[in-house]
Scaffold this active site. Sequence first.
Site, mmCIF file in Angstrom:
data_model
loop_
_atom_site.group_PDB
_atom_site.id
_atom_site.type_symbol
_atom_site.label_atom_id
_atom_site.label_comp_id
_atom_site.label_asym_id
_atom_site.label_seq_id
_atom_site.Cartn_x
_atom_site.Cartn_y
_atom_site.Cartn_z
ATOM 1 N N ASP A 101 38.863 -15.181 -3.487
ATOM 2 C CA ASP A 101 38.475 -16.563 -2.974
ATOM 3 C C ASP A 101 39.360 -16.858 -1.743
ATOM 4 O O ASP A 101 40.255 -16.237 -1.715
ATOM 5 C CB ASP A 101 38.848 -17.626 -4.074
ATOM 6 C CG ASP A 101 37.930 -17.579 -5.398
ATOM 7 O OD1 ASP A 101 36.793 -16.917 -4.992
ATOM 8 O OD2 ASP A 101 38.253 -18.180 -6.406
HETATM 9 N N1 URA Z 1 39.286 -15.238 -10.088
HETATM 10 C C1 URA Z 1 39.150 -16.399 -9.428
HETATM 11 O O1 URA Z 1 38.727 -17.602 -9.856
HETATM 12 N N2 URA Z 1 39.502 -16.375 -8.074
HETATM 13 C C2 URA Z 1 39.703 -15.158 -7.637
HETATM 14 O O2 URA Z 1 39.782 -15.367 -6.261
HETATM 15 C C3 URA Z 1 39.651 -13.928 -8.217
HETATM 16 C C4 URA Z 1 39.534 -14.142 -9.690
#
Ligand code: URA
Length: 241
Positions: A101
């Site tokens: 993310d």
């Molecule tokens: N899980 C998440 O919620 N976000 C990420 O970026 C990676 C794993």
Amino acid sequence: MRLDKFICKSTALNRAEASECINAGKISVNDAVITDISFQVHESNHITLDGRKLIARPSRYIMLHKPMHTLSSNVDGDYPSLFNCIELERVEDLHIVGRLDADTTGLVLLTDDGRWSFDIIRPDKLCEKTYRVTLRDPITADNVAEVIASFVSGLQLQNEKALTQPAKLELVTSTEVLLTITEGKYHQVKRMFAAIGNRVNGLHREQIGALKLDVEVGLWRYLTADEVALLATPTPSQISA
Ligand code: URA
């Protein structure tokens, strides 16, 4: 690999130009003219362009320390793409092996070897990813055993049929944990903590398989041949159900 991909890996042509070249009947594979761009070839095949033998460039394997507020995408959007961290020729040939993310930092792998990345991402290959997670609500001595057990036995995420695969949770402090998972569903870690009524305030990926992040934020390096081979081989799981 597909013929058009091989042409890109062995010439200066981009995907569209490679397709044009194939459609024009300029490419032969083992002495037969091939006009199907998706024709499967192997690097050991004798592949020529206008009679000149083509040799594929070696695949590239990269570790990047993704900065905060960068996108796991090839193009800029609300934030800059993480590809801005990598000044390399033909950077557009690389793809991200397991996106993070925008507000997650840490270890990102990039490659142009689709077979290698597929084995890291496929949930049935059980490649472990370890995240350092900062939580809104402390995990207390009263509930720690229960929380760890719920991650091992599997959590019910919203809009998912199956429980999550067994995951390993280790407490660093009451609000900082290390979580090791083998899946990579959309927002997986955030949704796992939401499923137990908590909230992720900070997320950082530290490790994929046996490979630990060892470059500073915003920097990258090539993986060694041993590291590439190590990730292609499943590591014995630390997680027990
Ligand atoms: N899980 C998440 O919620 N976000 C990420 O970026 C990676 C794993």
